[in-house]
Write a protein that holds these residues in place. Sequence first.
Motif, PDB file in Angstrom:
ATOM      1  N   ASP A 171      -4.277 -11.907  -2.755  1.00 30.46           N
ATOM      2  CA  ASP A 171      -5.312 -10.921  -2.423  1.00 30.46           C
ATOM      3  C   ASP A 171      -4.977 -10.087  -1.189  1.00 30.46           C
ATOM      4  O   ASP A 171      -5.826  -9.335  -0.709  1.00 30.46           O
ATOM      5  CB  ASP A 171      -6.662 -11.622  -2.251  1.00 30.46           C
ATOM      6  CG  ASP A 171      -7.208 -12.069  -3.599  1.00 30.46           C
ATOM      7  OD1 ASP A 171      -7.480 -11.193  -4.440  1.00 30.46           O
ATOM      8  OD2 ASP A 171      -7.305 -13.287  -3.839  1.00 30.46           O
ATOM      9  N   VAL A 172      -3.769 -10.229  -0.675  1.00 29.85           N
ATOM     10  CA  VAL A 172      -3.347  -9.427   0.488  1.00 29.85           C
ATOM     11  C   VAL A 172      -2.491  -8.267  -0.031  1.00 29.85           C
ATOM     12  O   VAL A 172      -1.416  -8.478  -0.581  1.00 29.85           O
ATOM     13  CB  VAL A 172      -2.565 -10.293   1.507  1.00 29.85           C
ATOM     14  CG1 VAL A 172      -2.088  -9.436   2.682  1.00 29.85           C
ATOM     15  CG2 VAL A 172      -3.432 -11.451   2.013  1.00 29.85           C
ATOM     16  N   ASP A 173      -2.998  -7.049   0.149  1.00 29.89           N
ATOM     17  CA  ASP A 173      -2.355  -5.881  -0.465  1.00 29.89           C
ATOM     18  C   ASP A 173      -1.564  -5.045   0.536  1.00 29.89           C
ATOM     19  O   ASP A 173      -1.219  -3.890   0.253  1.00 29.89           O
ATOM     20  CB  ASP A 173      -3.423  -4.989  -1.120  1.00 29.89           C
ATOM     21  CG  ASP A 173      -4.272  -5.780  -2.112  1.00 29.89           C
ATOM     22  OD1 ASP A 173      -3.697  -6.520  -2.921  1.00 29.89           O
ATOM     23  OD2 ASP A 173      -5.526  -5.690  -2.037  1.00 29.89           O
ATOM     24  N   GLY A 174      -1.331  -5.611   1.712  1.00 30.77           N
ATOM     25  CA  GLY A 174      -0.577  -4.879   2.718  1.00 30.77           C
ATOM     26  C   GLY A 174      -1.119  -5.184   4.092  1.00 30.77           C
ATOM     27  O   GLY A 174      -1.884  -6.145   4.267  1.00 30.77           O
ATOM     28  N   ILE A 181      -0.340  -0.876   0.786  1.00 30.37           N
ATOM     29  CA  ILE A 181      -0.235   0.023   1.941  1.00 30.37           C
ATOM     30  C   ILE A 181       0.253  -0.735   3.177  1.00 30.37           C
ATOM     31  O   ILE A 181      -0.192  -1.854   3.452  1.00 30.37           O
ATOM     32  CB  ILE A 181      -1.624   0.635   2.272  1.00 30.37           C
ATOM     33  CG1 ILE A 181      -2.145   1.468   1.096  1.00 30.37           C
ATOM     34  CG2 ILE A 181      -1.577   1.467   3.548  1.00 30.37           C
ATOM     35  CD1 ILE A 181      -3.579   1.965   1.268  1.00 30.37           C
ATOM     36  N   VAL A 182       1.154  -0.092   3.921  1.00 38.25           N
ATOM     37  CA  VAL A 182       1.446  -0.565   5.280  1.00 38.25           C
ATOM     38  C   VAL A 182       1.005   0.545   6.228  1.00 38.25           C
ATOM     39  O   VAL A 182       1.484   1.684   6.124  1.00 38.25           O
ATOM     40  CB  VAL A 182       2.947  -0.872   5.490  1.00 38.25           C
ATOM     41  CG1 VAL A 182       3.193  -1.323   6.928  1.00 38.25           C
ATOM     42  CG2 VAL A 182       3.413  -1.953   4.522  1.00 38.25           C
ATOM     43  N   ILE A 230     -10.226  -1.570   2.649  1.00 38.36           N
ATOM     44  CA  ILE A 230     -10.788  -2.546   3.592  1.00 38.36           C
ATOM     45  C   ILE A 230      -9.637  -3.210   4.352  1.00 38.36           C
ATOM     46  O   ILE A 230      -8.589  -3.517   3.765  1.00 38.36           O
ATOM     47  CB  ILE A 230     -11.619  -3.621   2.842  1.00 38.36           C
ATOM     48  CG1 ILE A 230     -12.845  -2.983   2.177  1.00 38.36           C
ATOM     49  CG2 ILE A 230     -12.055  -4.745   3.805  1.00 38.36           C
ATOM     50  CD1 ILE A 230     -13.656  -3.933   1.296  1.00 38.36           C
ATOM     51  N   ALA A 231      -9.818  -3.402   5.657  1.00 40.67           N
ATOM     52  CA  ALA A 231      -8.826  -4.158   6.441  1.00 40.67           C
ATOM     53  C   ALA A 231      -9.521  -5.357   7.061  1.00 40.67           C
ATOM     54  O   ALA A 231     -10.486  -5.184   7.827  1.00 40.67           O
ATOM     55  CB  ALA A 231      -8.214  -3.266   7.515  1.00 40.67           C
ATOM     56  N   THR A 281      -8.080  -2.208  -2.413  1.00 39.43           N
ATOM     57  CA  THR A 281      -6.958  -2.546  -1.527  1.00 39.43           C
ATOM     58  C   THR A 281      -7.514  -3.206  -0.265  1.00 39.43           C
ATOM     59  O   THR A 281      -8.339  -2.622   0.431  1.00 39.43           O
ATOM     60  CB  THR A 281      -6.167  -1.266  -1.155  1.00 39.43           C
ATOM     61  OG1 THR A 281      -5.615  -0.724  -2.352  1.00 39.43           O
ATOM     62  CG2 THR A 281      -5.050  -1.575  -0.169  1.00 39.43           C
ATOM     63  N   ILE A 282      -7.045  -4.427  -0.006  1.00 36.93           N
ATOM     64  CA  ILE A 282      -7.509  -5.169   1.183  1.00 36.93           C
ATOM     65  C   ILE A 282      -6.285  -5.504   2.045  1.00 36.93           C
ATOM     66  O   ILE A 282      -5.392  -6.242   1.621  1.00 36.93           O
ATOM     67  CB  ILE A 282      -8.261  -6.457   0.788  1.00 36.93           C
ATOM     68  CG1 ILE A 282      -9.369  -6.154  -0.235  1.00 36.93           C
ATOM     69  CG2 ILE A 282      -8.855  -7.130   2.036  1.00 36.93           C
ATOM     70  CD1 ILE A 282     -10.081  -7.393  -0.786  1.00 36.93           C
ATOM     71  N   LEU A 283      -6.269  -4.910   3.244  1.00 34.34           N
ATOM     72  CA  LEU A 283      -5.137  -5.099   4.152  1.00 34.34           C
ATOM     73  C   LEU A 283      -5.433  -6.220   5.130  1.00 34.34           C
ATOM     74  O   LEU A 283      -6.597  -6.454   5.488  1.00 34.34           O
ATOM     75  CB  LEU A 283      -4.873  -3.809   4.942  1.00 34.34           C
ATOM     76  CG  LEU A 283      -4.727  -2.512   4.126  1.00 34.34           C
ATOM     77  CD1 LEU A 283      -4.459  -1.340   5.060  1.00 34.34           C
ATOM     78  CD2 LEU A 283      -3.612  -2.664   3.096  1.00 34.34           C
TER      79      LEU A 283
END
Length: 264
Positions: A238-241, A5-6, A175-176, A218-220
């Motif tokens: 581990d960075v999904d966006g 995701i962005v 999670i961000a 998903t961890i942004l």
Amino acid sequence: MRKRIVAGNWKMNLSLDEAMALANELKVKIDALRGSAVAEEDNPLPEVVLFPPYVYITRILDMFSGYKGVWVGSQNCHHEEQGAYTGEVASLMIRSAGASHVIIGHSERRSQFGEDDALLARKTKQALKNGLTPVFCCGEMLPEREAGTHFGVVTEQLKNGLFWMDESQLAKTVIAYEPVWAIGTGVTASPDQAQEMHAHIRKLVAGTYGEPSAENMTILYGGSCNAKNATDLFSQPDVDGGLIGGASLKADDFSRIIQSLWTT
Ligand code: PEP
């Protein structure tokens, strides 16, 4: 498979005309990305989530009506279902207006509005109850990073704010990680710093909910992410966006960040 995701947090910026112009420009850029040579059936564009101010949500939704892969959310929600809370907005209203996501626990809400973990847990409950995807923010302040307590701080924020959920609720949550010292400062966490915290968060999720939940989480990353550093940050396993503030207000920069995630 994990969602990538962005997300763009417009905060309290832009007049309605400016917001509509930005959304329109973004639409053109996203269309161009979709039509570009790198477009592939098995590599769809990452999901895009826009977080305009409340009052623009329905207008931005109309603009992207019928448009695949672009979602609209709110920057906050109230912790109660409805009632005498003048000036506040409930999850039920946000969802019924057509939005799909909500940012919860942004550091500006924590520091400027005194939102603590207990309140944030109530907000996430309301969001999930009303069918919104919470984008739950966590992150340490500079003195905490300097004192080496950053892992403990983030652990507590997640345990208190989020880990009351059951597995199916967690599966609907994003999670961000946003180190406070990097938000709006132009100072970005290094790719290594981002990766080690994201790995820590994933391990926490695994410890509480099991490996499959952690693998799907998903961890942004958020904090001065821009068109120049996005590729390095998104290259981390581990960075999904990203959750993007300042750079989401410029269609060109934001679309380049989307492209970075897409091609990384
Ligand atoms: C944010 O506010 O969530 C954020 C990441 O801001 P910026 O990208 O401007 O640092």
